[in-house]
Design a protein around this motif. Structure first.
Motif, PDB file in Angstrom:
ATOM      1  N   ALA A 205      32.329  77.428  45.190  1.00  0.00           N
ATOM      2  CA  ALA A 205      32.063  78.182  44.128  1.00  0.00           C
ATOM      3  C   ALA A 205      33.185  78.059  43.246  1.00  0.00           C
ATOM      4  O   ALA A 205      32.829  78.297  42.038  1.00  0.00           O
ATOM      5  CB  ALA A 205      31.837  79.750  44.283  1.00  0.00           C
ATOM      6  N   LEU A 207      34.803  75.127  42.958  1.00  0.00           N
ATOM      7  CA  LEU A 207      34.802  73.719  42.490  1.00  0.00           C
ATOM      8  C   LEU A 207      33.924  73.018  41.529  1.00  0.00           C
ATOM      9  O   LEU A 207      32.541  73.606  41.692  1.00  0.00           O
ATOM     10  CB  LEU A 207      34.839  72.782  43.888  1.00  0.00           C
ATOM     11  N   ASP A 208      34.003  72.447  40.566  1.00  0.00           N
ATOM     12  CA  ASP A 208      33.103  71.766  39.775  1.00  0.00           C
ATOM     13  C   ASP A 208      32.867  70.234  40.085  1.00  0.00           C
ATOM     14  O   ASP A 208      33.380  69.485  39.415  1.00  0.00           O
ATOM     15  CB  ASP A 208      33.338  71.793  38.286  1.00  0.00           C
ATOM     16  N   GLY A 209      31.996  70.221  41.112  1.00  0.00           N
ATOM     17  CA  GLY A 209      31.761  68.725  41.979  1.00  0.00           C
ATOM     18  C   GLY A 209      33.044  68.592  42.765  1.00  0.00           C
ATOM     19  O   GLY A 209      33.694  69.112  43.421  1.00  0.00           O
ATOM     20  N   GLU A 210      33.264  67.261  43.001  1.00  0.00           N
ATOM     21  CA  GLU A 210      34.214  66.732  44.020  1.00  0.00           C
ATOM     22  C   GLU A 210      35.655  66.846  43.544  1.00  0.00           C
ATOM     23  O   GLU A 210      36.073  66.947  42.502  1.00  0.00           O
ATOM     24  CB  GLU A 210      34.011  65.201  44.359  1.00  0.00           C
ATOM     25  N   PRO A 226      41.698  70.805  42.482  1.00  0.00           N
ATOM     26  CA  PRO A 226      40.262  70.598  41.742  1.00  0.00           C
ATOM     27  C   PRO A 226      40.464  69.374  40.571  1.00  0.00           C
ATOM     28  O   PRO A 226      41.346  69.028  40.247  1.00  0.00           O
ATOM     29  CB  PRO A 226      40.001  71.926  40.899  1.00  0.00           C
TER      30      PRO A 226
END
Length: 226
Positions: A205, A207-210, A226
């Motif tokens: 929740a 993280l925005d992608g890897e 992040p």
């Protein structure tokens, strides 16, 4: 004494009992260091002894409430971890950390067995309590059906098979703050720990992608960038 703010031991014994005074004094910190007295904190020692008493005696009926049930594996790990630690603490006069370990075991049993804990776990706890609180421990020992005093032991011995850890809890940091924790096998490799950390719902929740980087410190922590 010059400031006339001393506390008489007799007053504490009258209000809380001699064992409470003993437990409080020996739990304040290392014996070779000076420690500030705080009468309000004596209540904490009293509550611990009350919980230990309730493991053996039903407060309403006065009946012994231990059972003959077999302890769970979690109980045995908690018990033998406490035995190993308390034996070492007593041998090295670390009464404060011995008390902390006994509190931890008491809390475990209180939470796990609201209707009565197994005798096989309660009796060793009472024996380990005796050096700190001899009067209560002897009374509990008698109520458990033993005629001899606890003054001459024998002290419990830890079983090595219950001291080995199968799993460990590892904190996960994101931007330098612990955001979650995962439980993995003690021998889990870095890739397994990394995958478990990135699969954690709280971390997903955040993280925005890897993530840019995942740093795994074996057995210690996971740092997600992040």
């Amino acid at each position: 004494k010059s400031l006339k703010n001393s506390v008489a031991p007799d007053d504490i014994c009258r209000d809380y009992g001699a064992d409470t005074l003993r437990v409080y004094e020996m739990s304040m910190g290392p014996l070779d260091q000076s420690r500030p007295w705080a009468t309000k904190d004596v209540v904490g020692a009293q509550r611990f002894l009350q919980r230990a008493w309730r493991l053996v005696v039903d407060e309403e009926s006065g009946a012994v409430r231990v059972t003959d049930a077999q302890p769970t594996e979690d109980d045995l790990r908690a018990l033998h971890k406490a035995i190993a630690g308390v034996r070492d603490d007593y041998a090295n006069l670390r009464t404060n950390t011995a008390g902390a370990k006994l509190i931890e075991l008491t809390n475990h049993l209180t939470k796990a067995y609201p209707a009565g804990a197994p005798r096989a776990v309660v009796e060793p706890l009472v024996v380990m309590l005796a050096p700190l609180a001899p009067h209560i421990a002897d009374e509990l020992w008698e109520r458990l059906g033993h005629g001899e005093s606890l003054a001459h032991g024998p002290f419990p011995v830890a079983d090595e098979q219950w001291l080995a850890q199968d799993s460990i809890e590892i904190p996960i940091q994101v931007k330098g703050k612990v955001r979650s924790r995962i439980t993995v096998a003690v021998d889990a490799d870095e890739e397994t720990v990394r995958a478990a950390a990135l699969a954690d719902e709280k971390i997903v929740a955040l993280l925005d992608g890897e993530p840019r980087k995942v740093i795994v410190v074996p057995g210690r922590m996971v740092n997600v960038v992040p």
